[in-house]
Scaffold this motif. Sequence first.
Motif, mmCIF file in Angstrom:
data_model
loop_
_atom_site.group_PDB
_atom_site.id
_atom_site.type_symbol
_atom_site.label_atom_id
_atom_site.label_comp_id
_atom_site.label_asym_id
_atom_site.label_seq_id
_atom_site.Cartn_x
_atom_site.Cartn_y
_atom_site.Cartn_z
ATOM 1 N N TYR A 120 1.031 -1.303 -0.028
ATOM 2 C CA TYR A 120 0.290 0.057 -0.076
ATOM 3 C C TYR A 120 1.044 1.129 0.183
ATOM 4 O O TYR A 120 2.019 1.520 0.791
ATOM 5 N N THR A 121 0.449 2.145 -1.031
ATOM 6 C CA THR A 121 1.465 3.414 -0.886
ATOM 7 C C THR A 121 0.425 4.631 -0.145
ATOM 8 O O THR A 121 -1.226 5.270 -0.495
ATOM 9 N N PHE A 122 0.894 4.712 1.050
ATOM 10 C CA PHE A 122 0.435 6.044 1.009
ATOM 11 C C PHE A 122 1.141 7.491 0.782
ATOM 12 O O PHE A 122 1.869 7.474 1.114
ATOM 13 N N LYS A 123 -0.325 8.055 0.802
ATOM 14 C CA LYS A 123 -0.208 10.605 0.661
ATOM 15 C C LYS A 123 -0.319 10.381 1.128
ATOM 16 O O LYS A 123 -1.198 10.896 2.350
ATOM 17 N N SER A 139 0.036 16.085 10.426
ATOM 18 C CA SER A 139 -0.336 16.065 9.263
ATOM 19 C C SER A 139 -1.495 13.925 8.622
ATOM 20 O O SER A 139 -1.185 13.517 10.007
ATOM 21 N N GLY A 140 -1.848 13.419 8.179
ATOM 22 C CA GLY A 140 -2.271 12.692 7.720
ATOM 23 C C GLY A 140 -2.160 12.028 6.443
ATOM 24 O O GLY A 140 -0.876 12.487 5.631
ATOM 25 N N TRP A 141 -1.789 10.705 6.740
ATOM 26 C CA TRP A 141 -1.574 9.649 5.424
ATOM 27 C C TRP A 141 -2.957 9.020 5.020
ATOM 28 O O TRP A 141 -3.373 8.359 5.376
ATOM 29 N N GLU A 142 -2.748 9.119 3.527
ATOM 30 C CA GLU A 142 -4.111 8.389 3.373
ATOM 31 C C GLU A 142 -3.591 7.419 2.151
ATOM 32 O O GLU A 142 -2.919 7.914 0.774
ATOM 33 N N VAL A 143 -4.543 6.301 2.487
ATOM 34 C CA VAL A 143 -4.454 5.354 1.447
ATOM 35 C C VAL A 143 -5.864 4.861 0.735
ATOM 36 O O VAL A 143 -6.768 4.862 1.849
ATOM 37 N N PHE A 144 -5.940 4.046 -0.819
ATOM 38 C CA PHE A 144 -6.845 3.163 -0.326
ATOM 39 C C PHE A 144 -6.999 1.968 -0.965
ATOM 40 O O PHE A 144 -6.074 2.025 -1.681
#
Length: 230
Positions: A120-123, A139-144
């Motif tokens: 998974y690549t978190f942005k 900050s936050g880190w998001e992945v789908f």
Amino acid sequence: MIADEALTQVLDWIAVYAPPSSRTAIVTALNSARAEDGSDPGIVDYWRTVAETLVADGQLEAAREALKKWQALAPADHPIHAVLGGGPPPAKAEERKPMVPLPKREEPNHRIVRVIDSTYTFKRIAAQYDKVGDRKVVSGWEVFLDPDDKTSRAVLNEYDDHTYGPWAVSGVFTDFAGAAAVEVVVRSMQRHSVFTSKKSETSRRMLTNVGLPLMAVVGVIIGYVMGVLH
């Protein structure tokens, strides 16, 4: 004789390098070089006196060595440097190289983690909250989990103490990989549960809206056919 450190240094050299026949004359000249008030003329003048005495005595080889001692200690503007071809270059002040600022390390905008058999690549995204409890969110880190399904969103909070927390479970603070694993696993389980519930609800509705009426129609037809046959 004059007993001081400068003169002792010169006398030690005389004892080793000056010809024996010239030593008495050199020592006499050194004593005479002392000022009338008894003050020390200095080591530069001592070497000049030694060199001049040796030249006068015809000891040119030894005089040349004494001249080198004199030249090494004489001021930079002294005429002896011009006579002997210039003295050693003046000592240069140590040059301090300007400090080259270290390039500021840019924070990564993507982090890749592997959970079980998937990658998974978190942005990085903007912080969704200012604080969670007493911890400041930076900050936050998001992945789908499914790139084609926006409802499969998983998010981590990054705190100012360099720890991370999964959105799905409160009170968990760990490193990025640990928080990502918790978030991915919990969100995957939630999605599976939702899909299972939806599937069960769809089956129930099909049975109620389609299956039961169809069974009634089939029953009527069977009854009509049986009546005709009898």
